[in-house]
Write a protein that holds these residues in place. Structure first.
Motif, PDB file in Angstrom:
ATOM      1  N   ARG A  77       0.886  13.752   7.275  1.00 12.12           N
ATOM      2  CA  ARG A  77      -0.422  14.348   7.016  1.00 12.12           C
ATOM      3  C   ARG A  77      -1.262  13.476   6.087  1.00 12.12           C
ATOM      4  N   LEU A  78      -0.670  13.018   5.001  1.00 13.93           N
ATOM      5  CA  LEU A  78      -1.409  12.219   4.027  1.00 13.93           C
ATOM      6  C   LEU A  78      -1.775  10.843   4.583  1.00 13.93           C
ATOM      7  N   THR A  79      -0.925  10.295   5.427  1.00 16.83           N
ATOM      8  CA  THR A  79      -1.244   9.018   6.060  1.00 16.83           C
ATOM      9  C   THR A  79      -2.435   9.178   6.992  1.00 16.83           C
ATOM     10  N   GLU A  80      -2.468  10.298   7.735  1.00 14.14           N
ATOM     11  CA  GLU A  80      -3.592  10.551   8.641  1.00 14.14           C
ATOM     12  C   GLU A  80      -4.880  10.776   7.855  1.00 14.14           C
ATOM     13  N   VAL A  81      -4.800  11.486   6.738  1.00 17.40           N
ATOM     14  CA  VAL A  81      -5.968  11.724   5.881  1.00 17.40           C
ATOM     15  C   VAL A  81      -6.467  10.386   5.334  1.00 17.40           C
ATOM     16  N   ASP A  82      -5.537   9.533   4.897  1.00 14.53           N
ATOM     17  CA  ASP A  82      -5.887   8.217   4.339  1.00 14.53           C
ATOM     18  C   ASP A  82      -6.577   7.366   5.394  1.00 14.53           C
ATOM     19  N   ARG A  83      -6.115   7.431   6.630  1.00 14.03           N
ATOM     20  CA  ARG A  83      -6.737   6.660   7.721  1.00 14.03           C
ATOM     21  C   ARG A  83      -8.140   7.182   8.010  1.00 14.03           C
ATOM     22  N   GLY A  84      -8.338   8.487   7.885  1.00 10.71           N
ATOM     23  CA  GLY A  84      -9.632   9.097   8.146  1.00 10.71           C
ATOM     24  C   GLY A  84     -10.673   8.726   7.118  1.00 10.71           C
ATOM     25  N   SER A  85     -10.232   8.437   5.894  1.00 10.88           N
ATOM     26  CA  SER A  85     -11.195   8.091   4.849  1.00 10.88           C
ATOM     27  C   SER A  85     -11.506   6.609   4.803  1.00 10.88           C
ATOM     28  N   SER A  86     -10.780   5.818   5.600  1.00 10.48           N
ATOM     29  CA  SER A  86     -11.013   4.360   5.597  1.00 10.48           C
ATOM     30  C   SER A  86     -12.128   3.969   6.506  1.00 10.48           C
TER      31      SER A  86
ATOM     32  N   ARG B  20      17.721  19.918   4.308  1.00 10.38           N
ATOM     33  CA  ARG B  20      17.146  19.453   5.580  1.00 10.38           C
ATOM     34  C   ARG B  20      15.685  19.889   5.705  1.00 10.38           C
ATOM     35  N   ALA B  21      15.405  21.129   5.336  1.00 14.15           N
ATOM     36  CA  ALA B  21      14.031  21.646   5.393  1.00 14.15           C
ATOM     37  C   ALA B  21      13.134  20.909   4.411  1.00 14.15           C
ATOM     38  N   LEU B  22      13.659  20.613   3.229  1.00 19.50           N
ATOM     39  CA  LEU B  22      12.888  19.881   2.224  1.00 19.50           C
ATOM     40  C   LEU B  22      12.538  18.478   2.721  1.00 19.50           C
ATOM     41  N   VAL B  23      13.498  17.808   3.316  1.00 21.24           N
ATOM     42  CA  VAL B  23      13.233  16.472   3.879  1.00 21.24           C
ATOM     43  C   VAL B  23      12.185  16.577   4.984  1.00 21.24           C
ATOM     44  N   ALA B  24      12.317  17.555   5.855  1.00 21.67           N
ATOM     45  CA  ALA B  24      11.353  17.721   6.953  1.00 21.67           C
ATOM     46  C   ALA B  24       9.946  17.963   6.420  1.00 21.67           C
TER      47      ALA B  24
ATOM     48  N   SER C  88       0.849  -1.193   0.000  1.00 20.61           N
ATOM     49  CA  SER C  88       0.000   0.000   0.000  1.00 20.61           C
ATOM     50  C   SER C  88       0.885   1.243   0.000  1.00 20.61           C
ATOM     51  N   TRP C  89       0.267   2.397  -0.255  1.00 18.58           N
ATOM     52  CA  TRP C  89       1.020   3.652  -0.210  1.00 18.58           C
ATOM     53  C   TRP C  89       1.578   3.915   1.191  1.00 18.58           C
ATOM     54  N   PRO C  90       0.816   3.681   2.264  1.00 20.65           N
ATOM     55  CA  PRO C  90       1.404   3.900   3.597  1.00 20.65           C
ATOM     56  C   PRO C  90       2.634   3.017   3.855  1.00 20.65           C
ATOM     57  N   GLU C  91       2.630   1.786   3.365  1.00 23.28           N
ATOM     58  CA  GLU C  91       3.801   0.923   3.525  1.00 23.28           C
ATOM     59  C   GLU C  91       4.989   1.469   2.729  1.00 23.28           C
ATOM     60  N   ALA C  92       4.724   1.968   1.519  1.00 21.32           N
ATOM     61  CA  ALA C  92       5.783   2.573   0.714  1.00 21.32           C
ATOM     62  C   ALA C  92       6.322   3.827   1.407  1.00 21.32           C
ATOM     63  N   ALA C  93       5.431   4.574   2.055  1.00 21.68           N
ATOM     64  CA  ALA C  93       5.848   5.782   2.766  1.00 21.68           C
ATOM     65  C   ALA C  93       6.765   5.437   3.940  1.00 21.68           C
TER      66      ALA C  93
ATOM     67  N   ASP D 228       4.540  15.856   5.063  1.00 19.05           N
ATOM     68  CA  ASP D 228       3.530  15.485   4.066  1.00 19.05           C
ATOM     69  C   ASP D 228       3.128  14.020   4.223  1.00 19.05           C
ATOM     70  N   PHE D 229       4.114  13.148   4.391  1.00 18.24           N
ATOM     71  CA  PHE D 229       3.804  11.720   4.581  1.00 18.24           C
ATOM     72  C   PHE D 229       2.892  11.531   5.786  1.00 18.24           C
TER      73      PHE D 229
END
Length: 102
Positions: A93-102, A81-85, A54-59, A90-91
């Motif tokens: 935030r998007l993982t939390e959004v993905d969990r909310g839609s499940s 360093r800022a770009l990595v942070a 899944s995308w979360p596993e890839a993340a 983003d990972f």
């Protein structure tokens, strides 16, 4: 002879005691570092053994690689360093959004 062990630390001078304490602390740190490298190697082997399902596993895999990359950056490379942070944020935030839609 006595059945009780002698506490040699009590018979040392302060400088010798500090040196002994430092050697013990260093040995403990080296042991923990070795154990951490072994666990990290085991984790990376598990990550390589199967593709993400899944995308979360890839993340999770990408997060690990980004942390390794960030650790290798020089301290003055604040831009990368800022770009990595930001990407790690983003990972999350998007993982939390993905969990909310499940």
């Amino acid at each position: 002879m006595t059945d009780h062990p002698v506490d040699l630390d009590k018979h040392r001078g302060m400088a010798a005691q500090k040196a002994t304490d430092l050697r013990r602390a260093l040995a403990e740190v080296e042991t923990h570092a070795r154990e951490l490298r072994e666990r990290e190697s085991e984790l990376e082997h598990r990550m390589m053994s199967a593709p993400a399902a899944s995308w979360p596993e890839a993340a999770v895999k990408a997060r690990h690689l980004l942390n390794l990359y960030a650790a290798s950056l020089p301290a003055e490379d604040t831009r990368h360093r800022a770009l990595v942070a930001k990407l790690l944020d983003d990972f999350t935030r998007l993982t939390e959004v993905d969990r909310g839609s499940s």
